[in-house]
Scaffold this motif. Structure first.
Motif, short mmCIF file in Angstrom:
data_model
loop_
_atom_site.label_atom_id
_atom_site.label_comp_id
_atom_site.label_asym_id
_atom_site.label_seq_id
_atom_site.Cartn_x
_atom_site.Cartn_y
_atom_site.Cartn_z
N LYS A 125 0.82 -1.15 -0.01
CA LYS A 125 -0.10 0.01 -0.09
C LYS A 125 0.91 1.24 -0.08
O LYS A 125 0.60 2.21 -0.74
CB LYS A 125 -0.98 0.07 1.29
N GLU A 126 1.90 1.22 0.82
CA GLU A 126 2.80 2.39 0.87
C GLU A 126 3.77 2.43 -0.50
O GLU A 126 4.09 3.74 -0.84
CB GLU A 126 3.70 2.29 2.16
N GLU A 127 4.14 1.37 -0.79
CA GLU A 127 4.97 1.57 -1.96
C GLU A 127 4.35 1.87 -3.24
O GLU A 127 4.85 2.63 -4.09
CB GLU A 127 5.69 -0.07 -2.15
N LEU A 128 3.18 1.22 -3.60
CA LEU A 128 2.54 1.16 -4.84
C LEU A 128 1.27 2.00 -4.76
O LEU A 128 0.53 2.46 -5.95
CB LEU A 128 2.18 -0.16 -5.37
N GLY A 129 0.80 2.35 -3.48
CA GLY A 129 -0.46 3.10 -3.50
C GLY A 129 -1.62 2.29 -3.92
O GLY A 129 -2.71 2.89 -4.37
N ILE A 130 -1.58 0.86 -3.79
CA ILE A 130 -2.72 -0.23 -4.07
C ILE A 130 -3.15 -0.59 -2.80
O ILE A 130 -2.27 -1.45 -1.91
CB ILE A 130 -2.27 -0.96 -5.11
N VAL A 131 -4.47 -0.97 -2.63
CA VAL A 131 -4.98 -1.84 -1.75
C VAL A 131 -5.34 -2.92 -2.24
O VAL A 131 -6.35 -2.95 -3.01
CB VAL A 131 -6.08 -1.01 -0.65
N PHE A 132 -4.80 -3.92 -2.34
CA PHE A 132 -5.48 -5.36 -2.83
C PHE A 132 -6.59 -5.95 -2.14
O PHE A 132 -6.52 -5.87 -0.70
CB PHE A 132 -4.35 -6.28 -2.80
N GLN A 133 -7.53 -6.30 -3.01
CA GLN A 133 -8.59 -6.77 -2.62
C GLN A 133 -8.96 -8.20 -3.32
O GLN A 133 -8.36 -8.58 -4.12
CB GLN A 133 -10.01 -6.04 -3.33
N SER A 134 -9.58 -9.28 -2.42
CA SER A 134 -9.91 -10.41 -2.96
C SER A 134 -11.05 -11.10 -2.38
O SER A 134 -11.52 -10.75 -1.42
CB SER A 134 -8.47 -11.44 -2.40
N ILE A 207 -7.20 -7.96 1.62
CA ILE A 207 -6.68 -9.31 1.52
C ILE A 207 -6.80 -9.84 2.94
O ILE A 207 -6.81 -11.32 2.88
CB ILE A 207 -5.20 -9.33 0.96
N LEU A 208 -6.60 -9.11 3.81
CA LEU A 208 -6.64 -9.84 5.25
C LEU A 208 -7.68 -10.44 5.43
O LEU A 208 -7.96 -11.53 5.98
CB LEU A 208 -5.99 -8.82 6.23
N ARG A 209 -8.95 -9.52 5.39
CA ARG A 209 -10.10 -9.99 5.83
C ARG A 209 -10.70 -11.08 4.65
O ARG A 209 -11.41 -12.06 5.20
CB ARG A 209 -11.11 -8.94 5.51
N ALA A 210 -10.25 -11.09 3.47
CA ALA A 210 -10.39 -12.23 2.57
C ALA A 210 -9.96 -13.39 3.14
O ALA A 210 -10.75 -14.58 3.08
CB ALA A 210 -10.03 -11.89 1.46
N ALA A 211 -8.82 -13.59 3.64
CA ALA A 211 -7.97 -14.73 4.12
C ALA A 211 -9.08 -15.21 5.39
O ALA A 211 -9.20 -16.42 5.81
CB ALA A 211 -6.75 -14.49 4.38
N TRP A 241 -12.70 -40.01 -9.73
CA TRP A 241 -13.67 -40.32 -10.74
C TRP A 241 -14.46 -38.88 -11.03
O TRP A 241 -15.39 -38.89 -11.85
CB TRP A 241 -14.62 -41.65 -10.74
N HIS A 242 -14.45 -38.30 -10.34
CA HIS A 242 -15.04 -36.77 -10.24
C HIS A 242 -14.22 -35.37 -10.14
O HIS A 242 -13.21 -35.48 -9.85
CB HIS A 242 -16.42 -36.93 -9.47
N ALA A 243 -15.08 -34.24 -10.24
CA ALA A 243 -14.48 -33.13 -10.03
C ALA A 243 -13.80 -32.75 -8.49
O ALA A 243 -14.23 -33.43 -7.65
CB ALA A 243 -15.56 -31.78 -10.18
N GLY A 244 -12.70 -32.01 -8.88
CA GLY A 244 -11.84 -31.53 -7.74
C GLY A 244 -12.44 -30.52 -7.26
O GLY A 244 -13.15 -29.73 -7.60
N SER A 245 -11.65 -29.88 -6.17
CA SER A 245 -12.47 -28.74 -5.58
C SER A 245 -11.19 -27.67 -5.17
O SER A 245 -9.99 -28.07 -5.13
CB SER A 245 -12.80 -28.93 -3.90
N GLY A 246 -11.48 -26.43 -5.62
CA GLY A 246 -10.46 -25.34 -5.63
C GLY A 246 -10.82 -24.20 -4.94
O GLY A 246 -12.02 -24.33 -4.17
N MET A 247 -10.18 -23.36 -4.78
CA MET A 247 -10.22 -22.13 -3.88
C MET A 247 -9.74 -21.09 -4.85
O MET A 247 -8.68 -20.37 -4.89
CB MET A 247 -9.32 -22.19 -2.55
N HIS A 248 -10.42 -20.69 -5.74
CA HIS A 248 -10.10 -19.73 -6.75
C HIS A 248 -10.19 -18.33 -6.17
O HIS A 248 -10.93 -17.76 -5.69
CB HIS A 248 -11.04 -19.54 -8.03
N PHE A 249 -8.78 -17.60 -6.36
CA PHE A 249 -8.71 -16.29 -5.91
C PHE A 249 -9.02 -15.07 -6.83
O PHE A 249 -8.65 -15.15 -7.86
CB PHE A 249 -7.22 -15.76 -5.38
N HIS A 250 -10.26 -14.46 -6.43
CA HIS A 250 -10.21 -13.31 -7.35
C HIS A 250 -9.60 -11.88 -6.72
O HIS A 250 -10.00 -11.65 -5.67
CB HIS A 250 -12.03 -13.05 -7.46
N ILE A 251 -8.72 -11.44 -7.48
CA ILE A 251 -8.04 -10.39 -7.05
C ILE A 251 -7.90 -9.10 -8.00
O ILE A 251 -8.38 -9.09 -9.14
CB ILE A 251 -6.54 -10.72 -7.21
#
Length: 455
Positions: A125-134, A207-211, A241-251
């Motif tokens: 946040k300090e370096e890039l001026g970005i607050v990452f969301q997820s 990102i902290l609250r998302a985690a 024999w069937h689908a796996g489970s993921g945890m897709h990060f939307h960022i």
């Protein structure tokens, strides 16, 4: 009224007798110590002691043979983030709070993954001026356990079938109610492809609250299922024999001054409405993908999900709405692009430590921004069907095919080790290699069935 006073009022109103102080180990396991009511207020202020050795524990519930921290190591303290406190709605008399690990002088401990994510978030946040969301699309199965090594689906409804919502509806609603009581906003609930498989999507947050949300979801789903005599599992591939489970990060990322989405650019020449910042962020993740896999797909079983043709990624590339790519640029509604443009990182699964997984993912993306790493052209064809020659022409590599291979890449990734802490990553690699060695020494029923009659 102070936050502490408010919590004690909630405790009294809900007749809570003890509170779980939850942390996530380097092994990815949710663990906790609990405080009884009589000492709760003091523990909420000062924390509960925990041996450092727990960060040298494995998912097999064993201490490393050569741990960095052993029985002689001193205690750190599980110090709660009071903003995460909530009653547990599906059992009587219990509450939950998420914790940071701190040294006895109150300083952050370098082996606390939650503190690591907070530190990196503040630095970027300090370096890039970005607050990452997820936010995460998290998939899991609700199953019947018929033996210690055998589970069965509780329903056989088809993908997205309305019948599946009937079979799983009561359990899903109880999970949703518990999440809402924890302050988590649920966006969608999906009866997924696998029998007894559910997907829950939660609202974007920092990102902290998302985690934190991912941790609470795991705790809640397992607890509600257990109440009903069932088991919820987030393992990546419970059935071959069937689908796996993921945890897709939307960022995505928000500009600290304007609040605008820094991943959006309506003038994108590639037609994806992505900014240069977004492309560089993608480039960083793709650049580190092989080593990153060891953190976001952290079990032996994870690599049985990441296979060609499985609706899970096996190719290191990105594309518009392309579910065969490791990074997907989701479709957005016309007129909603600026608000909704984001990337979807599809490699992770929910056996990962959410704090470490997001910290590593964001760190990789930031490397791309810093160094302006070009992700090349998007892949908008079925990447599963590309020949070896076509992949070479597009400079597309494959994900590691095993945890051990991924760990070898991570061990050589000086950038990630520097950003996340070299000592933490070294201990993480040792912990995960224990799983590799245990699995490699195991003689499976498949081997007995196929080799005994023949040789």
């Amino acid at each position: 009224m102070s936050k502490l006073d408010n919590i004690m009022e909630i405790v009294e109103r809900n007749k809570i007798k003890f509170v779980r102080f939850i942390y996530v180990g380097l092994d990815g396991v949710l663990r906790a110590k609990s405080s009884y009511l009589d000492e709760l207020e003091d523990h909420l202020i000062h924390g509960i002691g925990l041996t450092m050795a727990m960060q040298s524990f494995t998912a097999l519930d064993t201490l490393l043979s050569e741990p960095r921290f052993g029985p002689e190591s001193e205690d750190i303290f599980l110090v709660p983030d009071l903003e995460t406190f909530s009653p547990i709605t599906y059992v009587e008399g219990q509450g939950r709070v998420l914790c940071d690990m701190k040294l006895r002088n109150g300083e952050e401990w370098g082996f606390c993954t939650r503190s690591l994510l907070k530190k990196l978030s503040k630095r970027y946040k300090e370096e890039l001026g970005i607050v990452f969301q997820s936010a995460a699309e998290t998939e899991f199965y609700i199953l019947k356990q018929t033996a210690p090594d055998k589970v069965e689906p509780i329903d056989w409804a088809r993908c997205f079938s309305t019948v599946g919502y009937d079979a799983l509806g009561d359990i899903i609603l109880e999970i949703i109610d518990a999440l809402k009581a924890s302050g988590i906003s649920v966006v969608r609930i999906i009866k997924e492809y696998g029998p007894g498989q559910v997907e829950i999507n939660m609202k974007h947050r920092n990102i902290l609250r998302a985690a934190d949300d991912m941790v609470v979801l795991r705790d809640v789903a397992k607890g509600v299922a257990a109440k009903h005599g069932l088991v919820a599992t987030f393992m990546a591939k419970p059935f071959d024999w069937h689908a796996g489970s993921g945890m897709h990060f939307h960022i995505s990322g928000l500009d600290t001054e304007t609040g605008k989405n820094v991943f959006y650019d309506k003038n994108d020449k590639k037609g994806l409405n992505l900014s240069r910042t977004a492309y560089y962020f993608i480039g960083g993740i793709l650049h580190h993908m092989k080593s990153l896999s060891a953190i976001v797909a952290p079990t032996i079983n994870s690599y049985k999900r990441l296979i060609p043709g499985s609706w899970a990624p096996s190719n290191i590339c990105y594309g518009y709405n392309n579910r065969s790519a490791a990074i997907r640029i989701p479709t957005t509604r016309v007129g909603k692009e600026e608000k909704n443009i984001r990337i979807e990182f599809r490699t992770p699964d929910a056996t990962a430590n959410p704090y470490l997984a997001l910290a590593a993912t964001i760190a990789a993306g930031v490397h791309g921004i810093r160094e302006e790493i070009d992700p090349a052209e998007p892949v908008n064809v079925d990447a599963y069907k590309l020949s070896k020659e076509e992949r070479a022409k597009r400079n597309i590599e494959l994900l590691p095919t095993s945890l051990r291979e991924a760990l070898e890449y991570l061990d050589r990734d000086d950038y990630l080790k520097s950003e996340l802490g070299s000592e933490l990553i070294e201990e993480y690699i040792k912990i995960k290699k224990v799983e590799c060695e245990s699995y490699e020494h195991y003689v499976s029923p498949w081997e007995i069935k196929n080799y005994v009659p023949v040789f």
